[in-house]
Design a protein around this motif. Structure first.
Motif, short mmCIF file in Angstrom:
data_model
loop_
_atom_site.label_atom_id
_atom_site.label_comp_id
_atom_site.label_asym_id
_atom_site.label_seq_id
_atom_site.Cartn_x
_atom_site.Cartn_y
_atom_site.Cartn_z
N VAL A 11 0.80 -1.25 0.03
CA VAL A 11 -0.08 0.02 -0.13
C VAL A 11 0.83 1.26 -0.04
O VAL A 11 0.55 2.21 -0.76
N ALA B 90 2.39 1.57 -3.34
CA ALA B 90 1.29 2.10 -4.20
C ALA B 90 1.07 3.40 -4.16
O ALA B 90 0.98 4.43 -5.26
N THR C 67 -6.02 -6.01 -9.74
CA THR C 67 -4.94 -6.57 -9.21
C THR C 67 -4.69 -6.21 -7.62
O THR C 67 -4.45 -6.79 -6.92
N PHE C 68 -4.95 -4.83 -7.52
CA PHE C 68 -4.63 -4.01 -6.25
C PHE C 68 -5.51 -4.85 -5.00
O PHE C 68 -5.34 -5.15 -4.07
#
Length: 489
Positions: free
Chosen positions: A214, A217, A482-483
């Protein structure tokens, strides 16, 4: 931005369209579009009708996925707080204590894992109080689940203490927790029961991995957002300096709103039919591509199909590779626009909370999540492949043809009397709103989805074809899926 005169052509098909064209049909088409928006967008947001068993099952599965995602994020945040030797406020768990009894029990389970026995008991007390205020009686199974949650933490006053574990749950209680609470039941067992230390260690490692994913990202999105903002500024400068070419006028805007309305109706009918057949996500792929049969309306109305394909952007532009690269660049430039939409959605969520009734309710609530996420937690590999094909291939291709090809073309052609920049902005926003409103996430997601749709429309204007917005759409959906998979674990 340069403007171009209307495309002149003496093709028989065009003369046939103009000769047979009815001024009434475009208005009828708009009536159909508005009716669909009301029936599929506004009414579901305010309707109180009882859902079917299938809808209830899908809603429960979706809620479980969203709750697991939130639970893993909260667990990761607690571990990060422990690393920093800063206590996490116990009222963090209150955010999850909403929705159904099952959701609130899952929150109580997480409270016990994070804050020990007293955290679990406090959460269960709030559940009982809310049920009493709503005059809602808990079933025998729900009462047994409450008791199992309390029993699990009998010898765990301090959740950070690494003491010898004792068997506090019977095999029946463990099975009950796993069945009634899903991942949260397994979390309790892994944290409290002897012989489950390896499982608990694995959950901790996964939580830390999630935390780093996270953070990574967020850093990547921030850097790309800065690059995207620079790209947007350059694009605006080039537009107003006349270095970018605007879409040419097709000369027949009514035809494209007619075709869009037909596509919308065909898509909804096919969705219902294939839903009854029960083909699942594979049926969605078929529905998307089969709905393109509506493009047959173009030659039926006398318009050259080849010319129509050019006007709605079904071309290779300035070369396939170059257009794909521009789609990637467009995706980066879309990030700042999307951030504005996300901010708008957060505001809408807060407003919906303020407008909600003050007395506690026990309806399942998955927020603005897409129903497609409901199959993630128990999906097979083939199902996941089908989900990715649907979201990252089928939807981008077909929706871009419909919304940025047909609808945006109509809006741009119909607003040629306005200044070019205003025509582009208005067309992008209106097409983005309609795009967002018919999606199933609900009205609170309209700002975020609408900004996505507007960004795709700007890419359509920029590149004069649909390849770039298709690439942007596919990247957006694929990366989100995907996340979410990484978050769910």
């Amino acid at each position: 931005m340069k403007t171009e005169p209307p495309i002149q052509s003496q093709e028989p098909q065009e003369r046939s369209y103009r000769a047979s064209g009815s001024h009434l049909l475009p208005w009828v088409a708009w009536g159909v579009v508005i009716l669909v928006l009301v029936l599929k967008g506004l009414l579901p947001a305010v309707a109180s009708s009882e859902p079917s068993k299938g809808q209830e099952a899908q809603s429960a599965a979706l809620v479980d996925v969203v709750m697991k995602l939130q639970g893993r994020m909260t667990l990761a945040a607690k571990q990060f707080a422990d690393m920093q030797k800063s206590p996490m406020p116990e009222d963090q768990i209150l955010v999850l204590e909403v929705g159904s009894i099952r959701q609130r029990q899952q929150a109580a389970a997480l409270a016990g894992v994070l804050f020990g026995r007293q955290g679990a008991l406090d959460s269960l007390d709030r559940l009982k109080t809310a049920a009493s205020q709503a005059d809602h009686s808990l079933s025998d199974v729900q009462l047994q689940t409450n008791q199992a949650i309390a029993d699990a933490f009998k010898d765990q006053e301090d959740p950070t203490a690494d003491t010898e574990r004792k068997q506090t749950l019977s095999s029946t209680q463990q099975a009950l927790l796993s069945k009634e609470l899903g991942w949260f039941g397994e979390l309790i067992i892994a944290r409290t029961q002897p012989g489950e230390e390896a499982a608990w260690k694995s959950i901790q490692i996964n939580a830390m991995t999630l935390l780093f994913v996270v953070i990574g990202a967020m850093i990547a999105i921030g850097l790309l957002g800065v690059l995207g903002f620079i790209g947007l500024i350059l694009g605006l400068v080039w537009s107003f300096s006349g270095r970018l070419e605007a879409l040419r006028d097709s000369g027949c805007p009514g035809l494209y709103i007619e075709t869009f309305a037909i596509w919308l109706v065909v898509f909804l009918i096919l969705s219902e039919l294939f839903g009854l057949i029960g083909l699942g996500i594979a049926g969605s792929i078929i529905v998307f591509f089969l709905s393109l049969v509506s493009l047959a309306w173009l030659p039926i109305r006398g318009r050259s199909f080849a010319r129509s394909c050019s006007e709605i952007g079904l071309t290779t532009g300035r070369g396939l590779v170059r257009e794909i690269a521009c789609g990637v660049a467009g995706f980066v430039m879309m990030i700042p626009i999307l951030m504005l939409g996300v901010l708008g959605t957060l505001i809408m969520v807060k407003l919906s909370e303020l407008m909600a009734p003050s007395e506690p309710g026990f309806e399942s609530n998955a927020g603005a999540a897409h129903p497609i996420f409901s199959i993630f937690d128990q999906a097979t590999t083939m199902q996941l492949v089908a989900v990715f094909i649907t979201a990252a291939v089928a939807a981008p291709i077909v929706e871009e043809i419909a919304f940025r090809g047909l609808l945006y073309r109509h809006l741009r052609d119909g607003s040629r009397g306005l200044r070019t920049w205003f025509s582009i902005a208005m067309s992008a926003l209106v097409s983005g709103f309609i795009f967002a409103a018919i999606h199933p996430q609900g009205w609170v997601a309209i700002p975020a989805l609408g900004c996505l749709g507007a960004a795709f429309a700007l890419a359509r204007e920029w590149r004069q074809c649909l390849i770039a917005p298709m690439v942007m759409h596919g990247l957006q959906n694929g990366l989100v899926l995907t996340f979410v998979l990484l978050l769910i674990g």
